[in-house]
Design a protein around this motif. Sequence first.
Motif, PDB file in Angstrom:
ATOM      1  N   SER A  16       0.822  -1.027  -0.112  1.00 34.73           N
ATOM      2  CA  SER A  16      -0.067  -0.019  -0.102  1.00 34.73           C
ATOM      3  C   SER A  16       1.066   1.104   0.061  1.00 34.73           C
ATOM      4  O   SER A  16       0.263   2.445  -0.465  1.00 34.73           O
ATOM      5  CB  SER A  16      -0.979   0.067   1.146  1.00 34.73           C
ATOM      6  N   VAL A  17       2.136   1.052   0.436  1.00 31.75           N
ATOM      7  CA  VAL A  17       2.887   2.405   0.577  1.00 31.75           C
ATOM      8  C   VAL A  17       3.743   2.281  -0.823  1.00 31.75           C
ATOM      9  O   VAL A  17       4.636   3.365  -0.749  1.00 31.75           O
ATOM     10  CB  VAL A  17       3.773   2.758   1.625  1.00 31.75           C
ATOM     11  N   HIS A  52       8.758   0.965  -1.434  1.00 35.89           N
ATOM     12  CA  HIS A  52       9.253   1.984  -0.312  1.00 35.89           C
ATOM     13  C   HIS A  52       9.995   1.062   0.811  1.00 35.89           C
ATOM     14  O   HIS A  52       9.350   0.318   1.156  1.00 35.89           O
ATOM     15  CB  HIS A  52       8.722   3.147   0.079  1.00 35.89           C
ATOM     16  N   ALA A  53      10.996   1.968   1.661  1.00 30.07           N
ATOM     17  CA  ALA A  53      11.258   1.408   2.921  1.00 30.07           C
ATOM     18  C   ALA A  53      11.298  -0.257   2.910  1.00 30.07           C
ATOM     19  O   ALA A  53      11.983  -0.931   2.456  1.00 30.07           O
ATOM     20  CB  ALA A  53      10.141   1.953   3.750  1.00 30.07           C
ATOM     21  N   ALA A  69      13.298  -3.077   1.000  1.00 29.02           N
ATOM     22  CA  ALA A  69      14.375  -3.753   1.625  1.00 29.02           C
ATOM     23  C   ALA A  69      14.164  -5.253   1.542  1.00 29.02           C
ATOM     24  O   ALA A  69      15.003  -6.031   1.136  1.00 29.02           O
ATOM     25  CB  ALA A  69      14.625  -3.538   3.162  1.00 29.02           C
ATOM     26  N   VAL A  86      14.931  -6.273  -2.297  1.00 26.35           N
ATOM     27  CA  VAL A  86      16.190  -6.286  -2.669  1.00 26.35           C
ATOM     28  C   VAL A  86      16.802  -7.555  -1.977  1.00 26.35           C
ATOM     29  O   VAL A  86      17.706  -8.187  -2.578  1.00 26.35           O
ATOM     30  CB  VAL A  86      17.079  -4.955  -2.146  1.00 26.35           C
ATOM     31  N   GLY A 143      11.193   4.529  -7.204  1.00 27.34           N
ATOM     32  CA  GLY A 143       9.701   4.981  -6.602  1.00 27.34           C
ATOM     33  C   GLY A 143       8.315   4.360  -7.315  1.00 27.34           C
ATOM     34  O   GLY A 143       7.347   5.094  -7.576  1.00 27.34           O
ATOM     35  N   LYS A 160       4.990   2.927  -7.354  1.00 26.64           N
ATOM     36  CA  LYS A 160       4.089   3.221  -6.086  1.00 26.64           C
ATOM     37  C   LYS A 160       2.943   2.010  -6.269  1.00 26.64           C
ATOM     38  O   LYS A 160       2.917   1.077  -6.982  1.00 26.64           O
ATOM     39  CB  LYS A 160       3.194   4.313  -6.493  1.00 26.64           C
ATOM     40  N   HIS A 161       2.204   1.931  -5.326  1.00 33.14           N
ATOM     41  CA  HIS A 161       0.969   0.882  -5.063  1.00 33.14           C
ATOM     42  C   HIS A 161       0.247   0.743  -6.548  1.00 33.14           C
ATOM     43  O   HIS A 161      -0.195   1.859  -6.943  1.00 33.14           O
ATOM     44  CB  HIS A 161       0.191   1.286  -4.049  1.00 33.14           C
ATOM     45  N   ASP A 168       1.036  -7.361   0.047  1.00 36.25           N
ATOM     46  CA  ASP A 168       1.187  -5.946   0.628  1.00 36.25           C
ATOM     47  C   ASP A 168       2.007  -6.101   1.860  1.00 36.25           C
ATOM     48  O   ASP A 168       1.852  -6.433   2.904  1.00 36.25           O
ATOM     49  CB  ASP A 168      -0.030  -5.489   1.398  1.00 36.25           C
ATOM     50  N   ALA A 209       1.816  -4.194   5.075  1.00 34.01           N
ATOM     51  CA  ALA A 209       0.930  -4.518   6.133  1.00 34.01           C
ATOM     52  C   ALA A 209       1.147  -5.894   7.038  1.00 34.01           C
ATOM     53  O   ALA A 209       0.758  -5.756   8.104  1.00 34.01           O
ATOM     54  CB  ALA A 209      -0.587  -4.593   5.493  1.00 34.01           C
TER      55      ALA A 209
END
Lengths: 559, 90
Positions: free
Chosen positions: B11-12, B15-16, B20, B23, B55, B57-58, B85, B88
């Motif tokens: 949902s975000v 990112h973050a 991670a 990767v 970047g 996105k969802h 997700d 979540a």
Amino acid sequence: MSGETFTGVGVSPGTAAGPVVQVAPPVRPPADEPTPVDAAAATDLVLEAFASVAKDLDARAEAADEHAAPILKATALIARDKGLAKAAGRQVGKGKGPATAIAAAVDEYAAQFEALGGYFAERVTDLRDVGHRAVAAVLGVPAPGVPSLTGPSVIVAEDLAPAETAALDRAKVVAIITAAGGRTSHTAILAAQMGIPAVVQLHGATSIAEGTTVAVDGDSGEVTLEPDMELIEAQRARREALAAALAEVTGNGLTRDGHPVNLLANIGGVDDAVAAGATDVEGVGLFRTEFVYLSAQTMPTVEEQAEVYRKVFEQFPGRRVVVRTLDAGADKPLAFANLGDEENPALGRRGLRLCEAKPELLDSQLEALAVAAKETGADVRVMAPMVATADEAAWFAERVYAHGLPKAGVMVEVPAVALRSKHVLAEVDFASIGTNDLAQYTMAADRMEGELSHLLDPWQPAVLDVVAAACDGADHNGKPIGVCGESAGDPYLALVLAGLGVRSLSMAPSKVPAVRLALSKHTIQQCRQLAHLALEARGAHEAREAVRAAANEELTAIL
Amino acid sequence: MAQRTVAIGSSVGLHARPAALFVEAAQETGLDVEIGRPGQDAVDATSILGVMALGAKHGEEVVLTADGDGADAALDSLVALLERDLDAEG
């Protein structure tokens, strides 16, 4: 030095004592680092430095708790990034020494991320952290940041990065002291959320010798070096008495004579909502929605937004959730709603002013909130930040109702709205006072300027005068008004606010029990007397002392 | 050359934490995996800085490519990861 006491600004309540662990400041590459004779060997040094940083971070992630481990692991991935290593290698190729090459490669990536803005700019802190560690490794000096702790420790630093604070081992860190930082700095807010006593603005903190035992009082801001057993025992006895007293009062906020003052939580995301939802708060008094937008490069769709709001509202069935609509602007720019640079962002087109320029932003947020509210059945109330006039309040309320949301409110942050609240509150259903921004605008002192902490003290009588004016206007209309700044979490100030006519207090959930206890020890009439004492005081310090002296003794003995 | 197209489930966005996790999984395949938007330059999927700078996105579609032994199986597991997700969970 023994027994010597210094006073900073207490920002997270509680007391603790323990040995000092100093957080090393970052090292810079030497300005005269020579061009390497053997470029291949220098490149190897760079690669070894990144590898040792990654290994160290992995080891710390292994030992960390479930919250900190993912942050540390993600940072280790940056240290292992091939692109970063290659960029450093290219710098060595240009004749830079290994430490300078690492710093230059980090700068290259940092500039790219900063240009992207929003979420990416925030990640620059992690990238720079990796760079500082690798530079330290290549120079053979201790790694900057919080070292691994062997036992209970008091962490002392010039300032802490948000990632550093978040990654602290809560089981071992008993208190935090910083030389810089302010009342509303990230360190202060995170420490309060984690329930760790903290003092900021303690000048000379970084020169306290490693291993010195200190006693920290996160309420008064006092730090005592080499305290005697008496002080440590007194603090311990006070902690135990407080814990026992806090355990006795639960449930809704009530004064001793049964006058309700709703106790609510401030939240900034789904994780906060889950944590707050599990406590016995009466709902959410401030849901900051910026996180939904800051990570996006284009405007999130209504469905994307609604999905996040749904997850938050689900945590509070039958309880209220007060949502603050998007509070972005020049200092928190959004990639998709940038109105250009401003000389003075705090006084610029931020909050509702940005939404007036880009009404489609507000409409899509209100639509998403309405969808999520309908599906979850939560008691959702929506308020606008940075409102300055009755016209703006009316404009906002009309849009809220048009989307089928039943309750519209305004934040009271601009003194103009507080002074004119009789007319402003006539346009909406409720108001909430944001004391951090209200203090900034009343005292003309930048919130981010740690050196002006004394002006931003929420006990400043001028700020309380403005709060009182806002309460009078709300009362005139019979509309509820609350407080959602940090001051709501100060048990003594909470009594004053209740006495001024505030009907709800919203704060970090860790601060709720002490405020609930304070209210339970005073009648509403006593709160009004305390409010009178604070308003009659000459300055912030006098106001606080007058209220403490007149407050219930059972409370002052243990707080 | 194996190739897959998948919409980001987190949902975000990528990112973050989701970035991670992706990767790390890409590194574990031991293959040269790339990720990019359809028709645009791809980045190294084992570079956290590259993936974050993408970047994604969802709901946005990305193309994964890889070469070598087990490339198909590796991409299938990465696709399954991206569809979830990740933000979540936990």
